[in-house]
Scaffold this active site. Structure first.
Site, PDB file in Angstrom:
ATOM      1  CD  GLU A  77       7.004   3.887   7.511  1.00  0.00           C
ATOM      2  OE1 GLU A  77       7.306   3.184   6.299  1.00  0.00           O
ATOM      3  OE2 GLU A  77       7.170   5.098   7.472  1.00  0.00           O
ATOM      4  CE1 TYR A 160      10.660   2.930   2.849  1.00  0.00           C
ATOM      5  CE2 TYR A 160       9.408   0.975   3.730  1.00  0.00           C
ATOM      6  CZ  TYR A 160       9.441   2.226   3.525  1.00  0.00           C
ATOM      7  OH  TYR A 160       8.162   3.243   3.285  1.00  0.00           O
ATOM      8  CG  ASP A 178       9.257   3.760  -1.196  1.00  0.00           C
ATOM      9  OD1 ASP A 178       9.329   4.898  -1.291  1.00  0.00           O
ATOM     10  OD2 ASP A 178       8.163   4.317  -0.332  1.00  0.00           O
TER      11      ASP A 178
END
Ligand code: SF4
Length: 402
Positions: A77, A160, A178
């Protein structure tokens, strides 16, 4: 091949409780903003089912999808922020081989982490990974925490990223919003509002929560991001093969590229940077930037921004004195490279320089070294320096004898 789109940051985390108690809120929100497609339950279910069926059948095989290890998902991520999947893959494999778990990352020197990150840019991400690994070891005994508050408290993890880790690794009902999700939602609903404005973001988040499937939180979030990355791309969405085309208002209108609606961005400023290749007996002087701030902890050729009324040569001489306290003179121009950062761009001008005197000391840096050109690859430099280092190493036999 379809485009793989980078994920962008700046998203919000929204929690959808299992059993959908949030739907009352969602219906209120949907009623207020009157989307081109009514956010009724039948529409939501049809759209959601089509999306998940497509994801089950077509999800890309990616190394961080092999298991639900939060460490591996966390690294992916962070790497995927501002960077496309195909660029991340080789870095991810190397990084995981070098730092296979939180303990290995925490125990590594920062320089080794920055070196493993070299070329990806946005080095604050690497520094924060390193700091966060240290905190996970000291505060949580090396176990990646599975609670929102703890995850959000780690360096470099915003809403996020927290939502992505918690939903994908821990199966918690956290909604990811996102850049890909924003694009898909604004197209599905043909949202006329400006997506970056506060009101627009609020509507997008309400719709994301309405659309979310708390029964399969990780899969749903990944499916939305995947759809935006490979099918609902910014400039040429592949609507003809899109699993949710039947529920898409922008597709029906015939101009999906219009969404999300954005006001024009201000032009990015451009800076002229002069840097000195300071030679002494075949060795080069390099300096390490302070740990805090842009490109913190990376090595560089001493230099900085050109000031008004100054020639680039004068900038190089001044910066060498200010950063390291050394006196130099410019021998000749070497090369210039252009580089763009998120909020500004630069032209970096390099000059071969003669060392005249002064013992190097860190006045505006955190370390310095005299090194042979062959050692340049041992140090992590900002990406803008990559072409300069390549050129220096290729030309090592014809470099000026300064
Ligand atoms: S139909 Fe086209 S615009 Fe609509 S979600 Fe699919 S790819 Fe995007």
């Amino acid at each position: 091949m379809r485009k793989q789109q980078q994920r962008s940051t700046g998203a919000r985390l929204g929690r959808a409780e299992a059993g959908r108690p949030e739907q009352g809120v969602v219906r209120d929100a949907a009623a207020q903003w009157q989307p081109a497609v009514a956010a009724d339950e039948e529409w939501l279910q049809r759209c959601r089912a089509a999306l998940l069926a497509w994801f089950d059948a077509s999800a890309r095989v990616l190394p961080w999808r092999e298991d639900r290890d939060p460490y591996r998902i966390w690294i992916s991520e962070i790497m995927l922020q501002q960077t496309q999947v195909r660029q991340v893959l080789p870095y991810y494999e190397r990084f995981l081989a070098r730092f296979p778990d939180v303990a290995a990352l925490a125990a590594a020197p920062l320089d080794a982490v920055l070196k493993a990150w070299e070329g990806m840019g946005y080095y604050a991400r690497a520094r924060n990974l390193h700091r966060a690994a240290g905190e996970i070891v000291t505060r949580y005994g090396g176990r990646f925490p599975g609670e929102a508050e703890a995850v959000l408290g780690l360096p470099g993890i915003g809403s996020y990223t927290a939502a992505a880790i918690l939903s994908i690794a821990f199966g918690l009902p956290e909604v990811v919003v996102d850049g890909n999700v924003v694009r898909v939602i604004t197209r599905l609903t043909a949202m006329a509002e400006e997506a970056r404005a506060a009101a627009g973001r609020k509507k997008i988040e309400a719709m994301a929560v309405a659309f979310f499937d708390p029964g399969r939180p990780g899969d749903f979030n990944e499916a939305m991001m995947e759809l935006g990355a490979v099918i609902c791309t910014p400039r040429s969405p592949s609507c003809d093969v899109c699993p949710v085309a039947g529920c898409c208002a922008a597709f029906r209108e015939g101009a999906p590229e219009r969404y999300p609606v954005k006001s024009p961005r201000r032009a990015r400023p451009h800076h002229q940077i002069a840097a000195a290749l300071i030679w002494r007996e075949g060795r080069l002087l390099i300096a390490r930037r302070p740990e805090k701030g842009l490109l913190g902890g990376l090595w560089e050729f001493p230099g900085g921004k050109q000031e008004s009324g100054e020639s680039l040569e004068q900038t190089a001489v001044r910066e060498a004195a200010e950063e390291l306290g050394v006196e130099i003179e410019v021998a000749e121009k070497y090369m210039s490279v252009d580089h763009a950062y998120t909020h500004f761009s630069i032209t970096l001008h390099l000059f071969h320089c003669r060392y005249l005197g002064g013992s190097p000391s860190c006045r505006a840096c955190s370390d310095w070294r005299w090194i042979a050109p062959e050692q340049l690859r041992e140090y992590a430099f900002p990406r803008a320096n990559g072409r300069v280092i390549d050129a220096l190493l290729q030309e090592k036999n014809v470099l000026p004898k300064i």
